[in-house]
Every structure is written in structure tokens, then in C-alpha cells.
Design an enzyme around this catalytic site. Sequence first.
Site, short mmCIF file in Angstrom:
data_model
loop_
_atom_site.label_atom_id
_atom_site.label_comp_id
_atom_site.label_asym_id
_atom_site.label_seq_id
_atom_site.Cartn_x
_atom_site.Cartn_y
_atom_site.Cartn_z
N ASP A 14 0.95 -1.42 -0.10
CA ASP A 14 -0.02 0.25 -0.05
C ASP A 14 1.05 1.37 0.05
O ASP A 14 2.02 1.20 0.13
CB ASP A 14 -1.09 0.13 1.18
CG ASP A 14 -0.22 -0.36 2.53
OD1 ASP A 14 1.09 -0.21 2.75
OD2 ASP A 14 -0.96 -0.77 3.44
N ASP A 16 -7.24 -2.83 14.90
CA ASP A 16 -8.47 -3.28 14.44
C ASP A 16 -8.80 -4.49 13.57
O ASP A 16 -9.51 -4.79 13.09
CB ASP A 16 -9.55 -2.05 13.69
CG ASP A 16 -8.73 -1.59 12.66
OD1 ASP A 16 -7.74 -2.17 12.00
OD2 ASP A 16 -9.23 -0.62 12.00
N GLU A 67 -9.47 -1.73 5.69
CA GLU A 67 -10.10 -1.10 6.76
C GLU A 67 -11.45 -2.17 7.16
O GLU A 67 -12.04 -2.87 6.00
CB GLU A 67 -10.62 0.23 6.86
CG GLU A 67 -9.26 0.99 6.82
CD GLU A 67 -8.51 1.14 8.00
OE1 GLU A 67 -8.40 0.09 8.82
OE2 GLU A 67 -7.93 2.27 8.19
N HIS A 74 -6.96 -5.13 10.78
CA HIS A 74 -6.98 -4.96 9.10
C HIS A 74 -5.40 -5.25 8.71
O HIS A 74 -4.43 -5.34 9.55
CB HIS A 74 -7.25 -3.34 8.65
CG HIS A 74 -6.13 -2.46 9.26
ND1 HIS A 74 -6.23 -1.33 9.97
CD2 HIS A 74 -4.83 -2.05 8.61
CE1 HIS A 74 -5.12 -0.61 9.95
NE2 HIS A 74 -4.43 -1.12 9.27
#
Length: 272
Positions: free
Chosen positions: A67, A136, A143, A138
Site C-alpha cells: 500500500d 482493528d 479497513e 486490518h
Amino acid sequence: MRIIIEPDYEAGSRRAAQLIAHLVRQKPDCVLGLATGGTPLGVYRELARMHREEGLDFSRVTTFNLDEYVGLDPTHPQSYRFFMQQHLFDHINIDPSRINIPDGRALDFERFCRSYEERIREAGGIDLQLLGLGRDGHIAFNEPGSSLGSRTRLKMLTPETIRDNARFFGSEELVPRLAVTMGVGTILEARRCLLLAFGEAKADAVQRTVEGPVTAQVTASALQLHRDVVVVLDEAAASRLERREYYRQMEQAQMRLEQEGIRALLPGSERS
Ligand code: GLP
């Protein structure tokens, strides 16, 4: 999933680097998927050391990064391109033409994302994809709520991720709101996935990834559907796993199997 629990960050990083180095030696023209963030720093340090001291050769290796932040120039100190140069590429003998990192300044992102996927295919697919884990759950910038079939695309960061990554930028306001990221579907096509998580702050995400249901709310949980996943943790990150003693026994058995063969694991073969 193969769960490897090491005592601490250094030991976990060394273990992950050994798995990568093994592949590079076995298949010198392999394709590596790379990650950024604090998690893989120790792995990159160890790979650089192996190159320097043991001659680990990256000259034919191709890399694809997961990314990149949208809008950051490659010379921006927080861009993932800059990060990769600084922490890995400047310290190994990789051919710059074999490095692929999403372009955060593309103007036509739809076209760019299609071509990134195309490049991965043309390179023969990713042999080993290194992954960190967001708090979280990811992976890359997929996400919560990301489709588990998603491909490389633009993604808006959640407030939690913006807060987590503000430590690199100095303040939340400076963190880009958008990123271009491989999708969960792209990641699942890698032949092997190597997920790393270290520290207490990741313990909950690790538990949900490994032992929770497969859900788009925890995109790393999609790795449960992959047939070759290695998870390297330190004790703190493993601390909330309900079956952690079983994973330890599994890993010990795996090591004995590799070193001594199946007979070592048959009933009555326990060493006194
Ligand atoms: C970012 C990155 C992820 C990384 C995650 C965790 O969101 N896009 O690839 O895994 O942060 O970062 P860290 O390793 O710094 O905890």
C-alpha cells in the site's frame, strides 16, 4: 494456520526473516510482497544483516508493496516508498527495476490499480506476502468492512488508523485520509502469507484474526481461508489466544517432524 510464538520482538523478527531468507535461497527469482509500519522493521534489519554478513542475494528478487498513502511524494519521509528505501532497499542488492510500490500520486487511480494487479500477475504472482496487523485487525489498508474479495483500490482510512499512524506524522491532521492498497482478495492469492504481530496492543486483533469468525470487520480473519499462512507472534501478542498451549505443542511437533521425521511423533517414541 501455523502459529509460531517467540519470546519477544527480536526473536520473532529473526524467525520471520529466516522464513523469507529460506525462500530467497530456494528460489532466487521469487516474488515477495512487502509491508510497512513498525512491525516489520526488525525483519528488514535482519534481512539487511543477512545480506551483509551472509551474502543473501536479492539481485533477482521482485517485490510488491501492499500500500501507499495517497498524495505523498516518494521523497516524503512518511511515504511508504521512502520507508522501504530507508529500511530495506538501501541495504540490500535489489535491482531497482524489480521494486513495485503503489504510486500515491497517480491521477487515474482506477487505471493505476488495474495495472498494479496486472504487474503482479505478469511477475507470476506473489510467493510470500509479509503482513502486519492493524489494531482493528486490518491487513494492508483493508479497513473494517472491506470486501473479502477486494482488489487493489483506493480506501479511506478509519479514525482509529489515522490516530495510530499519527505517531509517524507528528499530528493527526497531517495523516493522509486516503490510501491505495492491495485488496484482501489480492492478498489471498499470494502462495504463502506471513503475518506478524508484536506487543500487547495487538493481542485482541490477533485473537480475533486467528480464533474469531471470518468477517469483513476483521479483514485479517480472511487468512483463515488461505491454505498456507504462518503467523509469527511474541508472547504479548499471543497472550489472548485461547488455544495458545495447543499452538505451542503443534509447533514443537512440527519442528520434530522437520528434524527427525514422522517416527519421532508416533506413540511410544517419546524420549526419556
Ligand atoms: C498500517 C499499514 C499496515 C500495518 C499497520 C500496523 O495501517 N497499512 O500495513 O500492518 O499499519 O502498523 P504497525 O506495524 O506500525 O503497528
